[in-house]
Motif scaffolding. Structure first.
Motif, PDB file in Angstrom:
ATOM      1  N   GLN A 149      85.466   3.778  79.457  1.00  0.00           N
ATOM      2  CA  GLN A 149      84.892   2.629  79.035  1.00  0.00           C
ATOM      3  C   GLN A 149      83.767   2.923  78.017  1.00  0.00           C
ATOM      4  O   GLN A 149      82.525   2.716  78.227  1.00  0.00           O
ATOM      5  CB  GLN A 149      84.388   2.070  80.432  1.00  0.00           C
ATOM      6  N   GLU A 150      84.358   3.315  76.924  1.00  0.00           N
ATOM      7  CA  GLU A 150      83.467   3.587  75.843  1.00  0.00           C
ATOM      8  C   GLU A 150      82.859   2.276  74.971  1.00  0.00           C
ATOM      9  O   GLU A 150      83.588   1.183  75.069  1.00  0.00           O
ATOM     10  CB  GLU A 150      84.070   4.355  74.860  1.00  0.00           C
ATOM     11  N   ASP A 151      81.827   2.502  74.373  1.00  0.00           N
ATOM     12  CA  ASP A 151      81.434   1.190  73.438  1.00  0.00           C
ATOM     13  C   ASP A 151      82.464   0.742  72.142  1.00  0.00           C
ATOM     14  O   ASP A 151      83.000   1.673  71.715  1.00  0.00           O
ATOM     15  CB  ASP A 151      80.159   1.481  72.717  1.00  0.00           C
ATOM     16  N   PRO A 152      82.934  -0.372  72.227  1.00  0.00           N
ATOM     17  CA  PRO A 152      83.707  -0.759  71.053  1.00  0.00           C
ATOM     18  C   PRO A 152      83.431  -0.364  69.745  1.00  0.00           C
ATOM     19  O   PRO A 152      84.257  -0.116  68.998  1.00  0.00           O
ATOM     20  CB  PRO A 152      83.962  -2.162  71.287  1.00  0.00           C
ATOM     21  N   ALA A 153      82.111  -0.104  69.456  1.00  0.00           N
ATOM     22  CA  ALA A 153      81.775   0.299  67.920  1.00  0.00           C
ATOM     23  C   ALA A 153      81.839   1.784  67.958  1.00  0.00           C
ATOM     24  O   ALA A 153      81.597   2.289  66.823  1.00  0.00           O
ATOM     25  CB  ALA A 153      80.185  -0.235  68.040  1.00  0.00           C
ATOM     26  N   TRP A 154      82.102   2.669  69.116  1.00  0.00           N
ATOM     27  CA  TRP A 154      82.021   3.896  68.954  1.00  0.00           C
ATOM     28  C   TRP A 154      83.220   4.401  67.937  1.00  0.00           C
ATOM     29  O   TRP A 154      84.368   3.766  67.922  1.00  0.00           O
ATOM     30  CB  TRP A 154      82.404   4.450  70.284  1.00  0.00           C
ATOM     31  N   THR A 155      82.736   5.379  67.180  1.00  0.00           N
ATOM     32  CA  THR A 155      83.751   6.161  66.528  1.00  0.00           C
ATOM     33  C   THR A 155      84.267   7.456  67.033  1.00  0.00           C
ATOM     34  O   THR A 155      83.535   7.963  68.042  1.00  0.00           O
ATOM     35  CB  THR A 155      83.071   6.616  65.141  1.00  0.00           C
ATOM     36  N   LEU A 181      87.205   3.759  67.730  1.00  0.00           N
ATOM     37  CA  LEU A 181      88.253   3.817  68.999  1.00  0.00           C
ATOM     38  C   LEU A 181      88.796   2.733  69.068  1.00  0.00           C
ATOM     39  O   LEU A 181      89.945   2.736  69.471  1.00  0.00           O
ATOM     40  CB  LEU A 181      87.165   4.347  69.911  1.00  0.00           C
ATOM     41  N   ALA A 182      88.259   1.567  68.773  1.00  0.00           N
ATOM     42  CA  ALA A 182      88.928   0.148  68.965  1.00  0.00           C
ATOM     43  C   ALA A 182      90.000  -0.066  68.424  1.00  0.00           C
ATOM     44  O   ALA A 182      91.212  -0.717  68.352  1.00  0.00           O
ATOM     45  CB  ALA A 182      87.836  -1.010  68.840  1.00  0.00           C
ATOM     46  N   SER A 183      90.190   0.711  67.035  1.00  0.00           N
ATOM     47  CA  SER A 183      91.230   0.669  66.276  1.00  0.00           C
ATOM     48  C   SER A 183      92.452   1.441  66.572  1.00  0.00           C
ATOM     49  O   SER A 183      93.416   1.394  65.945  1.00  0.00           O
ATOM     50  CB  SER A 183      90.978   1.019  64.857  1.00  0.00           C
ATOM     51  N   LEU A 184      92.401   2.422  67.544  1.00  0.00           N
ATOM     52  CA  LEU A 184      93.453   3.194  67.924  1.00  0.00           C
ATOM     53  C   LEU A 184      94.211   2.735  69.014  1.00  0.00           C
ATOM     54  O   LEU A 184      93.521   1.957  69.685  1.00  0.00           O
ATOM     55  CB  LEU A 184      92.454   4.545  68.531  1.00  0.00           C
ATOM     56  N   SER A 185      95.333   3.152  69.132  1.00  0.00           N
ATOM     57  CA  SER A 185      96.193   2.612  70.413  1.00  0.00           C
ATOM     58  C   SER A 185      95.603   3.535  71.744  1.00  0.00           C
ATOM     59  O   SER A 185      94.814   4.401  71.492  1.00  0.00           O
ATOM     60  CB  SER A 185      97.828   3.040  70.280  1.00  0.00           C
ATOM     61  N   GLY A 186      96.365   2.927  72.728  1.00  0.00           N
ATOM     62  CA  GLY A 186      95.773   3.740  74.001  1.00  0.00           C
ATOM     63  C   GLY A 186      96.018   5.258  73.963  1.00  0.00           C
ATOM     64  O   GLY A 186      95.296   5.937  74.554  1.00  0.00           O
ATOM     65  N   GLY A 187      97.158   5.502  73.518  1.00  0.00           N
ATOM     66  CA  GLY A 187      97.717   6.865  73.364  1.00  0.00           C
ATOM     67  C   GLY A 187      96.761   7.744  72.636  1.00  0.00           C
ATOM     68  O   GLY A 187      96.317   8.823  72.717  1.00  0.00           O
ATOM     69  N   GLN A 188      96.368   7.221  71.174  1.00  0.00           N
ATOM     70  CA  GLN A 188      95.722   7.738  70.411  1.00  0.00           C
ATOM     71  C   GLN A 188      94.191   7.953  70.989  1.00  0.00           C
ATOM     72  O   GLN A 188      93.569   9.101  70.647  1.00  0.00           O
ATOM     73  CB  GLN A 188      95.673   7.041  69.118  1.00  0.00           C
ATOM     74  N   ARG A 189      93.735   7.093  71.602  1.00  0.00           N
ATOM     75  CA  ARG A 189      92.313   7.177  72.315  1.00  0.00           C
ATOM     76  C   ARG A 189      92.324   8.492  73.301  1.00  0.00           C
ATOM     77  O   ARG A 189      91.478   9.168  73.263  1.00  0.00           O
ATOM     78  CB  ARG A 189      91.857   5.873  72.955  1.00  0.00           C
ATOM     79  N   ILE A 190      93.360   8.565  73.807  1.00  0.00           N
ATOM     80  CA  ILE A 190      93.468   9.568  74.930  1.00  0.00           C
ATOM     81  C   ILE A 190      93.525  10.836  74.060  1.00  0.00           C
ATOM     82  O   ILE A 190      92.950  11.814  74.528  1.00  0.00           O
ATOM     83  CB  ILE A 190      94.655   9.489  75.794  1.00  0.00           C
ATOM     84  N   ARG A 191      94.318  10.942  73.008  1.00  0.00           N
ATOM     85  CA  ARG A 191      94.478  12.358  72.368  1.00  0.00           C
ATOM     86  C   ARG A 191      93.136  12.739  71.638  1.00  0.00           C
ATOM     87  O   ARG A 191      92.692  14.022  71.439  1.00  0.00           O
ATOM     88  CB  ARG A 191      95.207  12.105  71.139  1.00  0.00           C
ATOM     89  N   ALA A 192      92.300  11.600  71.329  1.00  0.00           N
ATOM     90  CA  ALA A 192      90.985  11.826  70.574  1.00  0.00           C
ATOM     91  C   ALA A 192      90.055  12.158  71.846  1.00  0.00           C
ATOM     92  O   ALA A 192      89.097  13.225  71.481  1.00  0.00           O
ATOM     93  CB  ALA A 192      90.426  10.545  70.016  1.00  0.00           C
ATOM     94  N   ALA A 193      90.226  11.631  73.006  1.00  0.00           N
ATOM     95  CA  ALA A 193      89.561  12.168  74.167  1.00  0.00           C
ATOM     96  C   ALA A 193      89.725  13.457  74.525  1.00  0.00           C
ATOM     97  O   ALA A 193      88.677  14.511  74.825  1.00  0.00           O
ATOM     98  CB  ALA A 193      89.588  11.351  75.289  1.00  0.00           C
TER      99      ALA A 193
END
Length: 527
Positions: A75-81, A136-148
């Motif tokens: 649950q990251e801040d929508p403004a996070w990069t 992060l908000a501009s990434l798909s769910g899968g891309q956010r997981i890869r970033a994490a």
């Protein structure tokens, strides 16, 4: 000192007071350990206790080394990069000022010029090419997981905690996670139901209502041992049931002998052949002996009953979950679904689906594959009418049930039973309980509120409410159905779908699941 996690006499209870762990003692060393167990047994909670997000009611958690966790629902801040996820925003700002000639002496002294290359390397290792300033908000769910995952690699902790890391990832993303775990040199504790990922670990820890058990080896070795344990438990149960039946037979024989003796004694007393004092003494000895025998039988029966309850409880825990989908009677020649020249998507200028035509006839199984973002879920929404096509037509000609990865059809305030009755108003109480029991929701479990269920339990409840309907749907549309199911539930769903006589349309990146349901056809989107 090598990395390790030690749990000593750990206890924790759910907010409603239900104990989840009671005096749990467990150790993790510098190896890769998979955590498995049915939904609701506390796998994610265990990770949060280790990470320090939750405080145990009693007991201690000892950590040796640095630790980092990737949670199932970040649950990251929508403004996070991406830079915020990596924790490097200030350091990148320092480099930016230096490059612009605006840095002071402190900036120049602390500047890490290797930082951009190290960030890029971590992202590429997880199959993601993106600027650190990407939101992060501009990434798909899968891309956010890869970033994490990339952020964890960048942090280089001694102990890695992963909670369902392959959920929402496409084939390439899953392989990136598998490669990461296979090459990881430190300690890793991984909650997962991904069988391919679990086959890369060194040990399996299983959480069950009976407690915790540790198995050496990967998932395949664990599965073989579990099958062996189940066979042994069935033999134990058969032996205890045989002992109980033999005890009942002997008790019946003893009762019949006593009845014959009592009858003979009554006849002797009636004749008056012996003095009354002798007959009273004999009756007293018989009653004393009979009482002692009865107490001994009661004691033995209680011991056998306790052993029987234990054996049945063990079988209940080890026995695979069973899901039963009633037959649909779908005729082989019946047209189930037809798409003619369908084009559509959320952005009219960039439709994800282009001029797609297909026809599904009879009990065919169709899989939709492709990388994240190629339009798989969009296609399902076009088929089910949640999204209107820009061009072309969609015709569904049979009753259909859609189950997506987030079963929003269940009201969190309703019980599982109430949800079933709400979604299937023609079902009476008996039909509802029978249908829910086929999916593992028996007795009090059917009365639990859906808002209190784990993610996997909610998905199983959604399966029960849709697949348990009468009449059952002739077309099942499944969007990543294994994402939140535990291993037992996945196996049960595979078995149920193998026997299902309707049509199936499925989106899944789970190779083992796709192999089990054996689709007749596959549509590959995105190339």
């Amino acid at each position: 000192m090598s990395a390790s996690v030690s749990l000593s006499d750990l206890s924790w209870a759910a907010p409603d007071g239900t104990p989840l762990f009671t005096r749990l003692t467990l150790c993790f060393g510098a190896e890769r350990t998979g955590i498995v167990g049915r939904n609701g047994t506390g796998k994610s909670t265990l990770l949060r206790l280790i990470a320090g997000d939750l405080r145990p009611a009693s007991g201690r958690v000892r950590i040796s080394g640095t630790i980092a966790i990737m949670r199932q629902q970040a649950q990251e801040d929508p403004a996070w990069t991406i830079a915020d996820l990596f924790g490097v925003r200030p350091a990148l700002g320092r480099l930016g000022r230096a490059e612009a000639g605006l840095a002071d002496a402190d900036d120049l002294g602390r500047a890490d010029w290797t930082l951009p290359a190290r960030i890029e390397a971590a992202l590429l290792r997880c199959g993601l090419s993106a600027d650190p300033q990407t939101r992060l908000a501009s990434l798909s769910g899968g891309q956010r997981i890869r970033a994490a995952l990339a952020a964890l690699i960048f942090a280089a902790p001694d102990i890695l905690l992963l909670d369902e890391p392959t959920n929402n990832l496409d084939r390439a993303g899953r392989q990136a996670v598998i490669d990461l775990i296979r090459d990881w040199k430190g300690a890793a504790i991984i909650v997962s139901h991904d069988r391919a990922l679990l086959d890369t670990v060194d040990a399996i820890v299983e959480l069950t209502p009976l407690g915790v058990a540790r198995y050496g080896g990967n998932y395949s070795a664990f599965r073989q041992q579990k099958d062996s344990d189940l066979n042994a438990a069935r033999r134990d149960l058969a032996q205890v049931e045989a002992a109980r039946a033999e005890m009942a037979r002997r008790a019946q024989q003893a009762a019949e002998r006593k009845a014959r003796k009592d009858s003979a004694g009554q006849r002797t007393r009636a004749k008056g052949d012996q003095p009354k004092i002798l007959m009273d003494a004999a009756r007293g000895r018989a009653e004393a002996s009979g009482g002692a025998d009865a107490r001994l039988r009661d004691s033995r029966r209680e011991a056998v009953d306790a052993a029987l309850a234990t054996a049945r409880r063990k079988i209940e825990v080890l026995q695979p979950l069973h899901m039963d989908i009633p037959p649909t009677g779908l005729p082989p020649g019946r047209v189930v679904l037809r798409l003619d020249g369908v084009t559509g998507g959320y952005d009219p200028d960039r439709p994800l689906i282009h001029d797609l035509s297909l026809t599904v006839t009879g009990p065919r199984r169709l899989a939709i594959a492709g990388p994240n973002g190629c339009g798989k879920t969009t296609l399902l929404k076009l088929i089910t009418g949640q999204l209107l096509p820009q061009r072309g037509t969609v015709a569904l000609t049979v009753p259909v049930a859609l189950l997506d990865r987030h079963p929003g059809l269940l009201d969190p305030a309703r019980s599982v039973y109430e949800s079933f009755r709400h979604l299937n108003p023609a079902a009476d109480a008996h039909m509802a309980h029978a249908a829910l029991a086929r999916f593992g929701f028996r007795a009090r479990h059917a009365l639990r509120r859906t808002g209190e269920l784990s993610g996997g339990e909610r998905l199983r409840a959604g399966l029960a409410c849709t697949l348990g309907a009468t009449p059952p749907p002739m077309l099942l549309i499944l969007d990543e159905p294994t994402n939140h199911l535990d291993l037992d539930a996945i196996a049960a769903l595979e078995t149920a779908l193998a026997a299902y006589d309707g049509a199936v349309l499925v989106v899944s990146h789970d190779e083992a699941f796709l192999k089990a349901i054996a689709p007749h056809d596959m549509i590959v989107l995105g190339g």
